[in-house]
Design an enzyme around this catalytic site. Structure first.
Site, PDB file in Angstrom:
ATOM      1  CD  GLN A  73      12.266  72.361  44.225  1.00 32.40           C
ATOM      2  OE1 GLN A  73      13.339  72.614  43.676  1.00 32.40           O
ATOM      3  NE2 GLN A  73      11.663  73.223  45.021  1.00 32.40           N
ATOM      4  CB  SER A  74      10.539  71.318  36.730  1.00 32.18           C
ATOM      5  OG  SER A  74      11.037  71.230  35.415  1.00 32.18           O
TER       6      SER A  74
END
Length: 329
Positions: A73-74
């Site tokens: 989930q960068s």
């Protein structure tokens, strides 16, 4: 005068500096927010500022592909994919672990929508896979520009030195001064840039990074080294020592990207009192730390504090099962 590097325009600047009157009343401390969640690129966030410099250098080097690395989930990877799309470049993302077994959501969904090619590290060390991907791109005859974790290089951090000068102009225009500037800190670039910018601007505020994943000594060392490199890059050399860097690592909870009760409370409080969306990994943890420091009296009622919002709201959707109220609520 500092010599700032070239930019490829991506961000909506300056970002707003806003009071938080209802949250200030609720917590008993005068609070403001710097809205870097509104930098404007595919959901915004702090990495957009850094990517202006990094993308400009990639184009100057005639790169045809941006390659970077991050968690599933960068926020950084999502913004890198968007920057590549704006610049007409390919984007390859090296993400931790394996593809999700059920559903693609949050930042990962946006990565795909933005046209990024995703390589999964699987059970191998992510950085090793990242290096292999960069070399494979070169072997295939492409011209990759490699961006390390978080875009946290001296070139990327220079953007937050500039952002702090932007903040200083807003403070002067509004007649404000802050006792502390508080934000989420992880890969060191944002904090290093703010440290350098605060020195250039003559700000006396404490620059306090709330660590989201590293013990304080490790993060202080990273920030000090990168701040020293950033100052040199800007032509304003200054050596920063780890002891010069303010880091609080008391809020690591169960680990990186593991949302606990403090993050959940902070996310809910900011949303329901100020209509401000935080994320579970970075800003939610930093805000939880800020709230606790206020409640324990470490930050006193006579202080004026800035919360520098670094974005990340798209990740909320990946935590929907933990944030959705139960029927009795």
């Amino acid at each position: 005068m500092p010599q700032f590097p070239s930019r490829f325009p991506l961000a909506h600047l300056p970002t707003p500096l806003e009071p938080l009157p209802r949250l200030s009343h609720a917590l008993g401390v005068r609070l403001f927010v710097k809205r870097d969640d509104q930098t404007g690129l595919a959901g915004g966030g702090n990495k957009t500022r850094k990517l202006e410099h990094l993308t400009a250098e990639a184009l100057a080097q005639d790169a045809d592909t941006l390659v970077t690395v991050g968690a599933v989930q960068s926020n950084h990877c999502r913004q890198t994919a968007a920057a590549a799309a704006r610049a007409g470049l390919r984007c390859v993302l090296v993400l931790s672990g394996h593809p999700p077994s059920s559903g693609v959501t949050g930042n990962l969904l946006l990565d795909y929508l933005l046209g990024a090619e995703v390589r999964w590290a699987g059970d191998r060390p992510r950085d090793a896979v990242y290096r292999e991907v960069v070399e494979a791109e070169r072997a295939a005859g492409r011209r990759p520009y490699a961006i390390p974790l978080g875009g946290s290089t001296a070139l990327g951090a220079a953007a937050y030195a500039a952002a702090t000068l932007e903040l200083k102009a807003q403070l002067d225009a509004q007649g404000l001064a802050f006792n502390r500037i508080v934000f989420a800190s992880s890969s060191a670039g944002t904090q290093a840039g703010i440290v350098v910018g605060a020195r250039l601007a003559g700000l006396r505020s404490q620059v306090l990074g709330i660590s989201v994943d590293l013990p304080a000594p490790a993060l202080q060392g990273l920030v000090a080294r990168l701040a020293t490199e950033t100052a040199a890059r800007l032509g304003a050399p200054h050596t920063c020592a780890p002891d010069d860097i303010a880091v609080n690592a008391d809020y690591l909870g169960a680990g990186y990207a593991v949302m606990g009760a403090p993050e959940r409370e902070a996310i809910t409080l900011f949303a329901q009192i100020e209509g401000l969306l935080l994320d579970p990994v970075y800003t939610g943890r930093a805000a939880a730390g800020l709230i606790d420091l206020i409640r324990r009296g470490v930050i006193g009622p006579d202080e004026t504090v800035l919360f520098w919002h670094t974005g990340g709201a798209p990740a909320l959707f990946a935590y929907s099962d933990q944030l959705t109220p139960t029927p009795d609520h």
